[in-house]
Write an enzyme that holds these catalytic residues in place. Structure first.
Site, PDB file in Angstrom:
ATOM      1  N   CYS A 397       0.844  -1.196   0.000  1.00  0.00           N
ATOM      2  CA  CYS A 397       0.000   0.000   0.000  1.00  0.00           C
ATOM      3  C   CYS A 397       0.886   1.255   0.000  1.00  0.00           C
ATOM      4  CB  CYS A 397      -0.958  -0.038   1.188  1.00  0.00           C
ATOM      5  SG  CYS A 397      -2.356   1.110   1.018  1.00  0.00           S
ATOM      6  N   HIS A 524      -3.525  -5.275   0.173  1.00  0.00           N
ATOM      7  CA  HIS A 524      -2.981  -5.784   1.435  1.00  0.00           C
ATOM      8  C   HIS A 524      -3.027  -7.316   1.408  1.00  0.00           C
ATOM      9  CE1 HIS A 524      -2.645  -2.060   3.897  1.00  0.00           C
ATOM     10  NE2 HIS A 524      -3.531  -1.623   3.028  1.00  0.00           N
ATOM     11  N   GLU A 526      -1.578  -9.435   3.163  1.00  0.00           N
ATOM     12  CA  GLU A 526      -1.466 -10.089   4.470  1.00  0.00           C
ATOM     13  C   GLU A 526      -2.817 -10.560   4.997  1.00  0.00           C
ATOM     14  OE1 GLU A 526      -1.592  -5.575   5.419  1.00  0.00           O
ATOM     15  OE2 GLU A 526      -0.887  -6.912   3.834  1.00  0.00           O
TER      16      GLU A 526
END
Length: 585
Positions: A397, A524, A526
């Site tokens: 990001c 993102h 993750e």
């Protein structure tokens, strides 16, 4: 539908989320289909506007919901996809009731906490519990509900009352209450003290809820005499006094519950006469593997919230998942971005020296997402260092955006290039505000949730890591984007934009083809990483940082040199992954 409610007492931060998730893991291993709900008794509609310093990371769901980090624990542990409604807050409940009152749904009645708020809570729970979250059809078998905060908090009272009523609404064979409490040891006395738990249970019983099981948090395993005392004064059978003591990693918690037959106690309370045994072989191997890893890989985490690891919880978990796949022991080296800046050399010379020494000694560099201009110059310097010195780099990001700014400054020679987030008047805006995003309201107004990224070529490193040729789906949370007007100039200078949105106007992935691993992603990744299913770009960072990328790209089945007698194939993260676990027994 069966319901398991997890409450907490004495102090917050005991690990109710991990306990609730671990209960789900054990029950799933018994063959049941679990789903989860997190109740947060704060007035915020969601966690989206909360500072990571105060509340930890904001976890983003597929549907764009911004939620408490515990929902990340649920998704990772249970491998499910939850929705925004899986996170209930006081703000959401009161807003729904007030909206109904404004429409006249209550037919002129006086709207009160009881029954209107408590009924709304119960209706919400039943509605969300029936939504499948594991990709299969039909409702789940059991819904695990975590009540945030501690028993006795003023703000949680409507939820406690709603759950008190709910146990009668669904029936005793469909309701199980697990109370997580602290059993401390006073340093001088050295004795495990049960009084805090006794008072907590007494408070809970006074509110109309009686725990069926206690999950006692302690530094060391509970003594049998402690369990007997808890049983006597808390009206809970001794074998229902579970102990969740400190362990080397949280993947051991489901194993602790299994070893104490928590599944049998819970399932018998829920009306199962012959509870099945859980099959946790893969989970056990993963927990043991993590403890047995010895070959280190050092990742410098350059961020703004380095004083609170919960601010980057999903990032840390994604690194762990990738390290397990690569057989490496993760060493996260926190670097405060401000300590890398020139001003720190004068104001805090020791911190400046340490930060740069850490960056130079790391095997890879990761710049996670964030907001605000504090530490941005330090992040740009970190991206420059990684690019110039062929150090593996992953920018997420904001980490991607600052990499673009750094490239424009260093390679294109545009020294005043910047993001309009940090310099609205910059003559070379590399990163700009998204046109459809609100400038007056912060909550829920970003580009949020799962979006599709189209890959421009199957030959890029990202496509190879994802084992995808055309597109990938990842979760987003941002207000700013790479300025599409500067893309041709940047690409002409060697920066590749290998992933774009479906319109082709939003840049999603950058790469440097001449670099060992220099990747930035606007999304993102993750948030979708799972144990046994590591995120592709995190896997790439660890592969590159540990010198295993070439072997992986060649399709070598054995990424890790065997260090023991036992080998078992990991569940592939994506079709085509070839990764091997190695455990020393």
């Amino acid at each position: 539908m069966k319901y398991i409610v997890v409450t907490g007492g004495v102090v917050s931060g005991l690990g109710k989320g991990v306990t609730a998730s671990s209960i789900g893991v054990v029950l799933k291993a018994c063959g049941l289909r679990p789903t989860s709900i997190k109740i947060d008794p704060y007035l915020n509609t969601d966690a989206g506007t909360m500072s990571p310093f105060e509340h930890g990371e904001v976890f983003v769901l597929d549907d764009g919901g911004e939620a408490d980090l515990d929902l990340g624990n649920y998704e990772r542990f249970l491998d499910v996809t939850l929705t925004a409604d899986s996170n209930i807050t006081t703000g959401k409940i009161y807003k729904s009731v007030i909206d109904r009152e404004r429409r006249g749904d209550y037919l002129g009645k006086t709207v009160q906490v009881v029954p209107h708020i408590t009924d709304a809570i119960q209706d919400w729970i039943e509605r969300v519990a029936s939504v499948p979250v594991d990709g299969q059809e039909g409702a789940a078998d059991v819904c695990i509900i975590e009540l945030g905060g501690t028993v006795g908090d003023i703000e949680s009272m409507p939820f406690v009352e709603a759950l008190r009523q709910f146990q009668f609404r669904v029936g005793r064979d469909n309701f199980c209450l697990v109370h997580v409490s602290l059993v401390p040891v006073l340093g001088v006395v050295g004795e495990q003290k049960t009084k805090p738990t006794q008072h907590s249970v007494r408070e809970l019983r006074a509110l109309g809820l009686t725990p069926h099981l206690l999950a006692c948090r302690s530094a060391q395993p509970l003594e049998q005499s402690t369990k007997a005392k808890l049983s006597q004064f808390c009206h809970v059978p001794t074998d229902h006094c579970l102990n969740i003591h400190d362990v080397s990693n949280i993947w051991h918690v489901p194993l602790l519950l299994r070893d104490q037959n928590a599944h049998k106690a819970i399932l018998r309370q829920l009306g199962y006469q012959n509870p099945p045994e859980p099959h946790l072989e893969d989970w056990s191997k993963r927990a043991v593997l993590w403890d047995s890893l010895t070959r280190e890989v050092k990742i410098a985490m350059v961020g703004k919230y380095t004083g609170l690891s919960d601010s980057y919880l999903s990032v840390l978990k994604a690194l762990q998942h990738a390290c397990i796949a690569c057989g490496r022991k993760l060493v996260v080296q926190w670097v405060a971005a401000t300590d890398l800046e020139p001003a720190a050399e004068k104001e805090s010379p020791d911190a400046f020296k340490t930060a740069w020494a850490t960056l130079r000694g790391a095997d890879g560099v990761l710049v996670p997402g964030g907001f605000g201009d504090r530490g941005v110059q330090g992040k740009i310097l970190a991206a420059n260092f990684a690019r110039v010195n062929d150090k593996p780099y992953l920018g997420i990001c904001l980490g991607m955006q600052i990499a673009v700014v750094e490239y424009a400054r260093s390679v294109l020679g545009l020294s005043d290039a910047n993001s309009t987030e940090f310099d609205p008047a910059t003559p070379h805006p590399c990163v700009v505000f998204m046109p459809e995003v609100s400038k007056t309201h912060l909550g829920g107004t970003m580009r949020l949730g799962a979006r599709r990224t189209l890959l421009t070529t199957p030959e890029c490193i990202t496509a190879k890591l994802y084992q995808a040729e055309q597109f990938i789906d990842e979760r987003h949370r941002h207000r700013y984007e790479v300025n599409p007007q500067m893309v041709p100039q940047l690409e002409a200078a060697g920066l590749r934009f290998v992933g774009r949105d479906e319109t082709g106007q939003r840049m999603e992935i950058i790469e440097l083809p001449t670099h060992p691993y220099f990747v930035g992603v606007q999304f993102h990744p993750e948030f979708k990483s799972r144990p046994g299913k590591p995120s592709a770009v995190f896997l790439g960072l660890i592969l590159a940082s540990s010198g295993q990328m070439d072997a992986y790209l060649r399709g070598n089945d054995a990424l890790v040199e065997p260090n023991g007698r036992f080998q078992s194939p990991m569940k592939p993260a994506k079709p085509g992954y070839k990764i091997t676990e190695h455990i020393t027994l």
